[in-house]
Design a protein around this motif. Structure first.
Motif, PDB file in Angstrom:
ATOM      1  N   ILE A  66      -7.317   7.476  -7.843  1.00 57.71           N
ATOM      2  CA  ILE A  66      -7.659   6.614  -9.220  1.00 57.71           C
ATOM      3  C   ILE A  66      -9.279   6.304  -9.136  1.00 57.71           C
ATOM      4  CG2 ILE A  66      -7.498   4.349 -10.051  1.00 57.71           C
ATOM      5  CD1 ILE A  66      -4.710   4.134  -8.928  1.00 57.71           C
ATOM      6  N   ILE A  67      -9.916   6.224  -8.015  1.00 59.97           N
ATOM      7  CA  ILE A  67     -11.423   5.598  -8.284  1.00 59.97           C
ATOM      8  C   ILE A  67     -12.060   6.787  -8.473  1.00 59.97           C
ATOM      9  CG2 ILE A  67     -11.026   3.600  -6.895  1.00 59.97           C
ATOM     10  CD1 ILE A  67     -12.420   4.953  -4.678  1.00 59.97           C
TER      11      ILE A  67
ATOM     12  N   TYR B 236     -14.695   5.570 -11.904  1.00 56.48           N
ATOM     13  CA  TYR B 236     -15.912   5.790 -10.771  1.00 56.48           C
ATOM     14  C   TYR B 236     -17.216   5.195 -11.282  1.00 56.48           C
ATOM     15  CZ  TYR B 236     -19.357   8.155  -7.670  1.00 56.48           C
ATOM     16  OH  TYR B 236     -20.370   8.701  -6.799  1.00 56.48           O
ATOM     17  N   SER B 237     -17.376   5.563 -12.611  1.00 56.25           N
ATOM     18  CA  SER B 237     -18.684   5.103 -13.197  1.00 56.25           C
ATOM     19  C   SER B 237     -18.637   3.500 -13.141  1.00 56.25           C
ATOM     20  CB  SER B 237     -19.185   5.742 -14.675  1.00 56.25           C
ATOM     21  OG  SER B 237     -19.248   6.948 -14.475  1.00 56.25           O
ATOM     22  N   ILE B 238     -17.564   2.899 -13.615  1.00 55.96           N
ATOM     23  CA  ILE B 238     -17.587   1.359 -13.547  1.00 55.96           C
ATOM     24  C   ILE B 238     -17.546   0.797 -12.248  1.00 55.96           C
ATOM     25  CG2 ILE B 238     -15.953  -0.356 -14.261  1.00 55.96           C
ATOM     26  CD1 ILE B 238     -14.809   1.343 -16.622  1.00 55.96           C
ATOM     27  N   LEU B 239     -17.052   1.448 -11.378  1.00 52.06           N
ATOM     28  CA  LEU B 239     -17.082   0.718 -10.067  1.00 52.06           C
ATOM     29  C   LEU B 239     -18.350   0.714  -9.601  1.00 52.06           C
ATOM     30  CD1 LEU B 239     -14.053   1.960  -8.195  1.00 52.06           C
ATOM     31  CD2 LEU B 239     -14.461  -0.518  -9.107  1.00 52.06           C
TER      32      LEU B 239
ATOM     33  N   TYR C 218     -25.181   6.645 -13.618  1.00 51.71           N
ATOM     34  CA  TYR C 218     -23.809   6.339 -13.486  1.00 51.71           C
ATOM     35  C   TYR C 218     -23.002   7.858 -13.832  1.00 51.71           C
ATOM     36  CZ  TYR C 218     -25.246   1.680 -13.091  1.00 51.71           C
ATOM     37  OH  TYR C 218     -25.849   0.412 -12.711  1.00 51.71           O
ATOM     38  N   ARG C 219     -23.458   8.701 -13.860  1.00 51.69           N
ATOM     39  CA  ARG C 219     -22.733   9.912 -14.044  1.00 51.69           C
ATOM     40  C   ARG C 219     -22.487  10.642 -12.887  1.00 51.69           C
ATOM     41  NH1 ARG C 219     -26.852  12.533 -18.308  1.00 51.69           N
ATOM     42  NH2 ARG C 219     -26.630  10.906 -20.151  1.00 51.69           N
TER      43      ARG C 219
END
Length: 511
Positions: free
Chosen positions: A39-40, A46-49, A100-101
């Protein structure tokens, strides 16, 4: 002497492979990662975390800065309130800088400078807001403790400059562990069946840190027996949609092939409509470096290729730094060199140092210095005959290493005398590792772009070595990494390689 060296040349016929089979019969089995890992790893999760982690540690930096100045913020609550703007500012700046990419093999050292620059810019932005908009108390109103905005911002910046890179370093270690342990990555389809496609598939399998694994090959011409893959051939490019459903692919990599450009463009657009991220290998791949930019002439994209000049002023600065660092290094480690020389002399009869002919810049031969790590068969001869059919490097032929030689080989301490070669101007601290003349002549005939390594001075360490290509490893892979280093050289890259060399030495190999 007749040599029969086993090297990889990136040619399909040179790689041991298995016959092609149908997609249903061949499936590359990988350890299944836990569900939460699946999921992550995908965007936008991934970017949000990552964004939440940065925001959390930015907030922690503000709290520590408040604690750092006890009592002052209780008097001046305006500064205390506005200081929390640092959190959204740093997130916005990092977003604008693309931090965040998800990127291929984008490790901690790659993002260290952009992260630190973003933190500094955010601190300056916060200071500007405080100076322009925050109502200020006079020294009389503030009483005994008068706080200037710069005092608070400086403390926030120092805390954030340590904490945010630290959590990103931890994330980098965690990413590497997950990708190695569970092969956490996205399934990728490859279009093409030539040498470049083979190279891509091999790299995805060997370097799990890229986060990709090959799920299948598409090409309008079915690969013949000389172009075998260990992954399924899924048919022509017209089968893209069914291939995506069968493999659950999330990436498409387009390698150079005989297909018309118009057809490849249509396939790329179709892949994007299916939700795939598309990566394209440029046809001029040997000329494209990390500093290549894209411009547009009307609606036509143009790749601007920036050239690295090995004889330019930048390399003059590099060589001046090399000699200065080598001189300082020799002075600092002279006691260690003396101890090693004495240990070599006591371990077996013969000289402590020996010089071996190697090929350097522009094909010139020089004497590469090393501590002697082997017993001499003939005290008057320090030339070691390689075993027939073996690639150069490591233990060649009979193992004649002394006890101190084994230690020096494992820790690369036998290479330290090459600081003298650097001081003489024959070598550089960072560059392609030099090879013996007899092997260079052979490799130039069989290994693609091998001779281009000699555009620069040979190095004590190099881009290939910090990626595990030490000892008896693929010559073609070394040439590939070395030419990448030359084509994308910068002082920052040299600094990065020197740091990675320390980590590589801490993971010694058997020589």
């Amino acid at each position: 002497m007749q040599l029969e060296v086993k090297v990889s040349t990136n040619s399909p016929s040179d790689r041991p492979t298995k016959p092609l089979r149908k997609a249903a019969a061949v499936r590359h089995v990988e350890p299944s990662p836990p569900r939460f890992v699946e999921i992550i790893r995908v965007d936008p999760v991934y970017s949000i975390l990552t964004m939440l982690m940065d925001a959390g540690y930015a907030a922690l930096s503000v709290l520590i800065a408040h604690w750092w100045i006890p009592g002052a913020l209780e008097q001046d609550r305006n500064l205390a309130l506005y200081s929390w703007l640092f959190v959204p500012i740093v997130v916005v700046v990092m977003t604008l800088r693309g931090l965040y990419r998800q990127k291929l093999s984008h490790g901690f050292l790659d993002e260290f400078e952009p992260v630190e620059t973003s933190i500094a810019l955010s601190a300056l932005g916060l200071l500007l807001i405080m100076v322009l908009f925050v109502p200020r108390l006079t020294p009389e109103q503030a009483g005994a403790i008068y706080l200037r905005p710069s005092d608070l911002v400086l403390r926030i910046w120092v805390c954030a400059a340590v904490l945010i890179p630290a959590i990103r370093l931890l994330r980098s270690f965690l990413n590497r562990w997950l990708r190695r342990r569970f092969h956490v990555g996205v399934p990728a389809l490859v279009i093409g069946s030539g040498p470049v496609a083979h190279q891509l598939i091999t790299r995805m399998r060997e370097v799990k840190e890229y986060g990709l694994w090959p799920a299948g090959v598409l090409d309008d011409l079915r690969p013949n027996e000389s172009e075998r893959f260990e992954i399924p051939y899924l048919g022509t490019t017209g089968n893209l949609e069914s291939a995506v459903k069968a493999t659950r692919a999330e990436e498409l990599i387009v390698a150079p092939s005989s297909l018309p450009d118009e057809q490849l463009a249509r396939v790329a657009k179709q892949a994007q409509q299916l939700g795939l991220r598309v990566r394209v290998v440029p046809r001029l791949m040997d000329a494209v470096g990390t500093s290549t930019t894209i411009e547009h002439l009307g609606g036509v994209p143009l790749m601007v290729l920036n050239r690295v000049d090995p004889k330019g002023w930048q390399f003059t600065v590099k060589h001046a730094f090399d000699r200065t660092a080598a001189l300082l290094g020799l002075l600092l480690i002279s006691p260690l060199l003396a101890v090693l020389a004495l240990a070599v002399k006591l371990s077996s009869p013969g000289p402590a140092l020996y010089s071996q002919d190697r090929i350097g810049r522009d094909g010139k031969v020089f004497g590469c210095l090393k501590f002697r790590s082997m017993r001499l068969d003939d005290e008057n001869n320090v030339q070691f005959e390689p075993e027939h059919g073996a690639a150069p490097g490591g233990v060649e032929g009979e193992d004649r290493r002394t006890w101190i030689g084994k230690i020096m080989r494992r820790t690369s301490l036998d290479e330290l005398p090459q600081l003298i070669n650097v001081l003489r101007g024959q070598m550089s601290l960072v560059g392609p590792r030099p090879e013996r003349p007899e092997f260079v002549e052979l490799f130039e005939m069989h290994v693609r772009r091998y001779g281009e390594r000699h555009r620069v001075k040979a190095g004590m360490t190099g881009w290939a070595q910090v990626h595990g290509l030490r000892g008896q490893t693929s010559i073609a892979d070394r040439a590939e990494w070395d030419n990448y280093y030359i084509d994308n050289w910068s002082l920052m890259l040299d600094f990065r390689i020197l740091l990675l060399t320390i980590l590589a030495v801490l993971r010694p190999i058997e020589n």
